[in-house]
Design an enzyme around this catalytic site. Structure first.
Site, PDB file in Angstrom:
ATOM      1  N   HIS A  20     144.582  61.402 106.140  1.00 45.49           N
ATOM      2  CA  HIS A  20     145.461  60.072 105.691  1.00 45.49           C
ATOM      3  C   HIS A  20     146.461  61.376 104.318  1.00 45.49           C
ATOM      4  O   HIS A  20     146.604  62.617 104.733  1.00 45.49           O
ATOM      5  CB  HIS A  20     144.989  59.671 103.865  1.00 45.49           C
ATOM      6  CG  HIS A  20     143.668  60.681 103.492  1.00 45.49           C
ATOM      7  ND1 HIS A  20     144.202  60.943 102.387  1.00 45.49           N
ATOM      8  CD2 HIS A  20     142.654  59.806 102.969  1.00 45.49           C
ATOM      9  CE1 HIS A  20     143.595  61.116 101.444  1.00 45.49           C
ATOM     10  NE2 HIS A  20     142.492  61.395 102.036  1.00 45.49           N
ATOM     11  N   HIS A  23     145.147  64.556 102.835  1.00 45.24           N
ATOM     12  CA  HIS A  23     144.903  65.888 103.634  1.00 45.24           C
ATOM     13  C   HIS A  23     146.211  66.486 104.332  1.00 45.24           C
ATOM     14  O   HIS A  23     146.469  67.332 104.534  1.00 45.24           O
ATOM     15  CB  HIS A  23     144.539  64.777 105.150  1.00 45.24           C
ATOM     16  CG  HIS A  23     142.769  64.457 104.757  1.00 45.24           C
ATOM     17  ND1 HIS A  23     142.596  63.175 105.625  1.00 45.24           N
ATOM     18  CD2 HIS A  23     141.797  64.966 103.274  1.00 45.24           C
ATOM     19  CE1 HIS A  23     141.310  62.619 104.857  1.00 45.24           C
ATOM     20  NE2 HIS A  23     140.595  64.102 103.695  1.00 45.24           N
ATOM     21  N   CYS A 128     123.579  61.720  93.474  1.00 41.01           N
ATOM     22  CA  CYS A 128     124.436  60.868  93.706  1.00 41.01           C
ATOM     23  C   CYS A 128     125.219  60.890  95.351  1.00 41.01           C
ATOM     24  O   CYS A 128     125.222  62.173  96.050  1.00 41.01           O
ATOM     25  CB  CYS A 128     126.337  60.540  93.033  1.00 41.01           C
ATOM     26  SG  CYS A 128     127.359  59.628  94.204  1.00 41.01           S
ATOM     27  N   CYS A 131     128.528  61.537  96.549  1.00 43.00           N
ATOM     28  CA  CYS A 131     128.902  62.238  96.772  1.00 43.00           C
ATOM     29  C   CYS A 131     128.367  63.920  97.017  1.00 43.00           C
ATOM     30  O   CYS A 131     129.035  65.212  96.947  1.00 43.00           O
ATOM     31  CB  CYS A 131     129.065  63.349  95.262  1.00 43.00           C
ATOM     32  SG  CYS A 131     130.564  62.463  94.333  1.00 43.00           S
ATOM     33  N   CYS A 145     128.109  58.373  88.130  1.00 44.06           N
ATOM     34  CA  CYS A 145     128.713  58.985  89.291  1.00 44.06           C
ATOM     35  C   CYS A 145     130.202  59.425  88.360  1.00 44.06           C
ATOM     36  O   CYS A 145     130.385  57.788  88.443  1.00 44.06           O
ATOM     37  CB  CYS A 145     128.677  58.778  90.198  1.00 44.06           C
ATOM     38  SG  CYS A 145     129.990  60.123  91.415  1.00 44.06           S
ATOM     39  N   HIS A 148     132.536  58.129  91.886  1.00 43.62           N
ATOM     40  CA  HIS A 148     132.000  56.957  92.366  1.00 43.62           C
ATOM     41  C   HIS A 148     132.122  55.828  91.384  1.00 43.62           C
ATOM     42  O   HIS A 148     131.402  53.975  91.769  1.00 43.62           O
ATOM     43  CB  HIS A 148     131.054  56.842  93.206  1.00 43.62           C
ATOM     44  CG  HIS A 148     131.399  57.227  93.993  1.00 43.62           C
ATOM     45  ND1 HIS A 148     130.781  59.512  94.736  1.00 43.62           N
ATOM     46  CD2 HIS A 148     131.993  57.366  95.468  1.00 43.62           C
ATOM     47  CE1 HIS A 148     131.572  59.389  95.463  1.00 43.62           C
ATOM     48  NE2 HIS A 148     132.185  58.701  96.268  1.00 43.62           N
ATOM     49  N   LYS A 299     144.397  57.752  91.117  1.00 42.33           N
ATOM     50  CA  LYS A 299     143.593  58.455  92.518  1.00 42.33           C
ATOM     51  C   LYS A 299     143.975  57.676  93.521  1.00 42.33           C
ATOM     52  O   LYS A 299     143.251  56.585  93.926  1.00 42.33           O
ATOM     53  CB  LYS A 299     142.304  58.726  91.898  1.00 42.33           C
ATOM     54  CG  LYS A 299     142.000  60.358  92.317  1.00 42.33           C
ATOM     55  CD  LYS A 299     140.143  60.988  91.917  1.00 42.33           C
ATOM     56  CE  LYS A 299     140.309  61.392  92.880  1.00 42.33           C
ATOM     57  NZ  LYS A 299     138.443  61.851  92.916  1.00 42.33           N
ATOM     58  N   LYS A 302     140.650  56.282  95.701  1.00 42.60           N
ATOM     59  CA  LYS A 302     140.327  55.543  94.981  1.00 42.60           C
ATOM     60  C   LYS A 302     140.941  54.120  96.346  1.00 42.60           C
ATOM     61  O   LYS A 302     140.354  53.204  95.725  1.00 42.60           O
ATOM     62  CB  LYS A 302     140.116  55.082  93.576  1.00 42.60           C
ATOM     63  CG  LYS A 302     139.400  56.129  92.706  1.00 42.60           C
ATOM     64  CD  LYS A 302     137.696  55.386  93.163  1.00 42.60           C
ATOM     65  CE  LYS A 302     136.712  56.436  92.468  1.00 42.60           C
ATOM     66  NZ  LYS A 302     137.250  57.745  91.407  1.00 42.60           N
TER      67      LYS A 302
HETATM   68  N1  MSP Z   1     135.063  69.178 103.536  1.00 40.14           N
HETATM   69  C1  MSP Z   1     135.736  69.299 101.885  1.00 40.14           C
HETATM   70  C2  MSP Z   1     135.723  70.280 101.828  1.00 40.14           C
HETATM   71  C3  MSP Z   1     135.678  71.976 102.526  1.00 40.14           C
HETATM   72  S1  MSP Z   1     136.273  73.209 102.260  1.00 40.14           S
HETATM   73  C4  MSP Z   1     135.342  74.458 102.906  1.00 40.14           C
HETATM   74  C5  MSP Z   1     136.115  68.227 101.556  1.00 40.14           C
HETATM   75  N2  MSP Z   1     137.185  67.464 102.324  1.00 40.14           N
HETATM   76  S2  MSP Z   1     138.267  66.577 101.823  1.00 40.14           S
HETATM   77  O1  MSP Z   1     138.251  65.978 102.689  1.00 40.14           O
HETATM   78  O2  MSP Z   1     137.138  65.895 101.005  1.00 40.14           O
HETATM   79  O3  MSP Z   1     139.796  66.801 101.408  1.00 40.14           O
HETATM   80  C6  MSP Z   1     139.501  67.615 100.690  1.00 40.14           C
HETATM   81  C7  MSP Z   1     140.883  68.518 100.814  1.00 40.14           C
HETATM   82  O4  MSP Z   1     141.641  66.946 101.004  1.00 40.14           O
HETATM   83  C8  MSP Z   1     142.117  68.319  98.986  1.00 40.14           C
HETATM   84  O5  MSP Z   1     140.926  69.291  98.350  1.00 40.14           O
HETATM   85  C9  MSP Z   1     142.885  68.670  99.500  1.00 40.14           C
HETATM   86  O6  MSP Z   1     142.734  69.256  99.706  1.00 40.14           O
HETATM   87  C10 MSP Z   1     143.045  67.456 100.010  1.00 40.14           C
HETATM   88  N3  MSP Z   1     143.302  66.471  99.665  1.00 40.14           N
HETATM   89  C11 MSP Z   1     142.101  64.789 100.138  1.00 40.14           C
HETATM   90  N4  MSP Z   1     143.281  64.335  99.438  1.00 40.14           N
HETATM   91  C12 MSP Z   1     144.606  64.230  98.581  1.00 40.14           C
HETATM   92  C13 MSP Z   1     144.995  63.532  97.748  1.00 40.14           C
HETATM   93  N5  MSP Z   1     144.854  62.771  96.989  1.00 40.14           N
HETATM   94  N6  MSP Z   1     145.825  64.607  97.192  1.00 40.14           N
HETATM   95  C14 MSP Z   1     145.708  65.698  97.405  1.00 40.14           C
HETATM   96  N7  MSP Z   1     145.314  66.115  97.883  1.00 40.14           N
HETATM   97  C15 MSP Z   1     144.534  65.365  98.372  1.00 40.14           C
HETATM   98  O7  MSP Z   1     136.282  68.377 100.302  1.00 40.14           O
END
Ligand code: MSP
Length: 636
Positions: A20, A23, A128, A131, A145, A148, A299, A302
């Site tokens: 999304h 990412h 949780c 998480c 949590c 969540h 956020k 959510k």
């Molecule tokens: N799998 C773990 C990370 C392991 S790294 C060794 C994880 N994955 S995640 O799919 O939740 O991705 C988290 C990362 O995605 C965040 O740190 C950020 O870089 C990016 N983002 C996810 N949602 C985001 C936003 N709403 N805004 C900006 N970046 C975000 O955590």
């Protein structure tokens, strides 16, 4: 940026959601940074990937009636495909279910176990499932949590622990001795803040009875590794720790940097360095932490529907435009808000207007007035040197900004240069010169300056707008981009120039924007206001003001608090321009204000005056002066 080798990683994304906007934002930042480093000629290696183990995956697979492996294969494929579509230039894509990763995780665990840093113990705590982690009493909000807002479960079980507490003092010292280890500084301070509390040992396993989908511990096959011990190690497993050539070149020699979101600061700022240190592995060079994208203030995770929808705008408006918006709109380290309206505003103002129009005008003029070939430069006058000096300045500012991952600052610097070139076109007026054969030499000099500026733009914007950069370079016959070629005078007279009519077509808000994005301001603009006698107008006192300081008004998306000087008087004005201007960028600027308004309280701050700005289709522009005049000057 002395280091000429650069290894950058993004987080590896959980496969419990499809790719999304969040990412994409992180991966695009990583990509822009790596493209920039390649442009500098640096040895660059860019890694991304997917984090594929855990309860949630197993549950989702069971629900879908497929094996966990089939599910993770599909979603990892979707990430890979998305990055390909967005033109991401990663060198590798690591998946935690790959044998090469599993082997390194097990070797790492064995090493720590042999060294006595992993022990078996009992732990009870509030867990949780969402998480996949325990929460400490301090973190729990109303028994739930904090992330969540769901009830937590008390779990007591035997597990393996990493003696993280043993490394607390060492880590504090490391952070103190290396101020740039975590940036921006606010996150370094946040990590130092975590370390003010005693560090607990880290539970690193889950019993197989509860969690099947993971990597078994090499010293006890009744347990599997837990989230972070598995995931973080990807950064070295992907490059062949311990003996691989890439590992030695990129990691052991100290060139690794991580890019992460603020949500995973603690694992990267605390767990990972202590894990590495305990295993006798050198640390990463720097941790770069970005903020979060929010949609409508909430956020993103959510409101997943919004995020997916926002992501679809890439196809609607083009990948370059989407990339530009994400890089330009977020101040690195801080949160930023995504809206289609702001996106279209930037697209029209920055891309269609400032960049696209310039490229179209300049190439058309070289075709029309120069026969489609770069003329000889002639002798450069003062007006021409302004452009070459501005380019050198922009290149320096971009380099400084990129050192800090400050993409927004790098782009602002490039746009300053575009402004200089745009003004140069207007003031040198090639269309007038073309009418007078006696001015041929001057016209040639102007067209040369424009051709050379385009060549430079085709290099400078490459990391941020790769497609547009490629088109510009093709139009001016430039080859592979290199920062080293930015020096003024590189374009060869006689080079053939093609027209580039519409790099970024303007988006007509009426037609294109979704109804919610369009809503604002409609209806009001249509009716033309009643005419007023001049005396009425004279009641309004307009003055030049100089911005001395600016800051965002807490809890407000729209408001900036500006400290301005009007004559000798310093006053506060609260202005609804926060979605369009960074407060720091305004300092030193001369603007126009209504000076005799009655004071008004906005968000508890008394505002003494009003800032004048024009707006059109979501773009807002502050009124400024064409010549420099002192603050307090009367405007009439
Ligand atoms: N799998 C773990 C990370 C392991 S790294 C060794 C994880 N994955 S995640 O799919 O939740 O991705 C988290 C990362 O995605 C965040 O740190 C950020 O870089 C990016 N983002 C996810 N949602 C985001 C936003 N709403 N805004 C900006 N970046 C975000 O955590």
């Amino acid at each position: 940026m002395a280091d000429r080798t650069f290894y950058l990683t993004t987080p590896i994304y959980y496969v419990n959601s499809r790719p999304h906007l969040g990412h994409a934002g992180a991966t695009i930042m990583g990509d822009a940074m790596c493209r920039y480093r390649r442009l500098r000629g640096d040895r660059t290696y860019f890694l991304t990937g997917t984090d594929e183990h855990g309860d949630k995956i197993a549950q989702a697979a069971a629900k879908a009636g497929v094996t966990p492996q089939a599910l993770v294969d599909e979603i990892a494929g979707a990430f890979r495909e998305t990055w390909r579509r967005l033109g991401i230039t990663n060198d590798d894509f690591i998946r935690t279910t790959e044998p090469r990763h599993r082997a390194v995780v097990q070797a790492f665990l064995q090493k720590l176990h042999d060294a006595g840093d992993i022990y078996f113990g009992e732990y009870g705590g509030w867990y949780c499932y969402g998480c996949e982690r325990f929460y400490t009493e301090k973190e729990i909000v109303d028994g739930k949590c904090p992330d969540h807002q769901t009830a937590l479960t008390f779990i007591k079980e035997k597990n393996y622990f990493f003696r993280m507490s043993k490394y607390q003092d060492w880590l504090i010292k490391h952070l103190e001795a290396n101020p740039g280890f975590i940036q921006p500084e606010r996150y370094r301070n946040e990590v130092l803040g975590f370390l003010r509390e005693p560090l607990q040992d880290l539970s690193i396993s889950r019993p197989k009875s509860r969690l099947q989908w993971g990597i078994p511990l090499p010293f006890d096959d009744q347990y599997v590794t837990y989230v972070w011990f598995d995931a973080l190690i990807n950064y070295i497993s992907a490059i062949g720790y311990p003996d691989g050539a890439l590992y030695k070149e990129l990691w052991a020699a100290g060139h690794a940097e991580h890019l992460i979101g603020k949500d995973i600061l603690k694992p990267h700022g605390v767990y990972w360095p202590t894990m590495l240190h305990a295993a006798g592995i050198p640390l990463y060079r720097r941790l770069n932490v970005h903020g979060y994208w929010t949609i409508g203030g909430g956020k993103m995770s959510k409101s997943i529907g919004n995020v997916v929808e926002a992501f679809q705008l890439t196809d609607k408006y083009g990948h370059d435009a989407f990339r530009y918006f994400l890089l330009r709109e977020m101040t690195f380290g801080l949160d930023a808000s995504f809206s289609e309206e702001a996106f279209v505003g930037r697209l029209n103002a920055d891309l269609a207007n400032d960049l696209g129009n310039l490229v179209s005008r300049a190439t058309t003029m070289i075709v029309n007035f120069g026969g489609g070939r770069v003329p000889p430069p002639g002798s450069a006058g003062a007006e021409d040197t302004v452009v070459s000096t501005a380019l050198a300045q922009a290149a320096r500012s971009v380099d400084d900004a990129m050192e800090d991952f400050a993409f927004q600052r790098a782009l602002a610097a490039i746009w300053e240069f575009l402004g200089v070139v745009n003004r140069y076109v207007d003031s040198s007026a090639p269309w007038t010169l073309a009418k007078d054969p006696a001015k041929r030499a001057r016209l040639d000099a102007v067209l040369y300056t424009l051709a050379e500026s385009l060549r430079a733009i085709g290099i400078l914007i490459e990391p941020f707008l790769p497609d547009a950069a490629g088109k510009i370079r093709a139009a001016v016959g430039a080859g592979a981009p290199r920062l080293a070629d930015l020096g003024w005078g590189g374009i060869v007279p006689g080079t053939s120039i093609q027209r580039v009519p519409a790099l970024f077509p303007r988006i007509e808000a009426e037609k294109s924007l979704s109804p919610e994005a369009r809503g604002q301001g409609e209806g009001k603009a249509a009716a033309s206001p009643a005419r007023i006698p001049i005396d009425e107008f004279r009641k309004v006192e307009l003055r030049v003001a100089e911005v001395l300081a600016g800051e965002r008004v807490p809890k407000s998306k729209k408001l900036l608090k500006l400290t301005v000087k009007v004559g000798e008087e310093v006053r506060t004005i609260v202005a609804g321009i926060a979605e369009h201007y960074e407060p720091e960028a305004l300092v030193g600027r001369k603007i126009v204000v209504v000076a005799n308004l009655e004071p008004a309280k906005l968000m508890g701050i008394e505002s003494n005056g009003m800032v004048l700005a024009a707006s059109h289709e979501g773009t807002l522009a502050l009124l400024s002066l064409e010549k420099d005049l002192p603050p307090g000057s009367k405007v009439s």
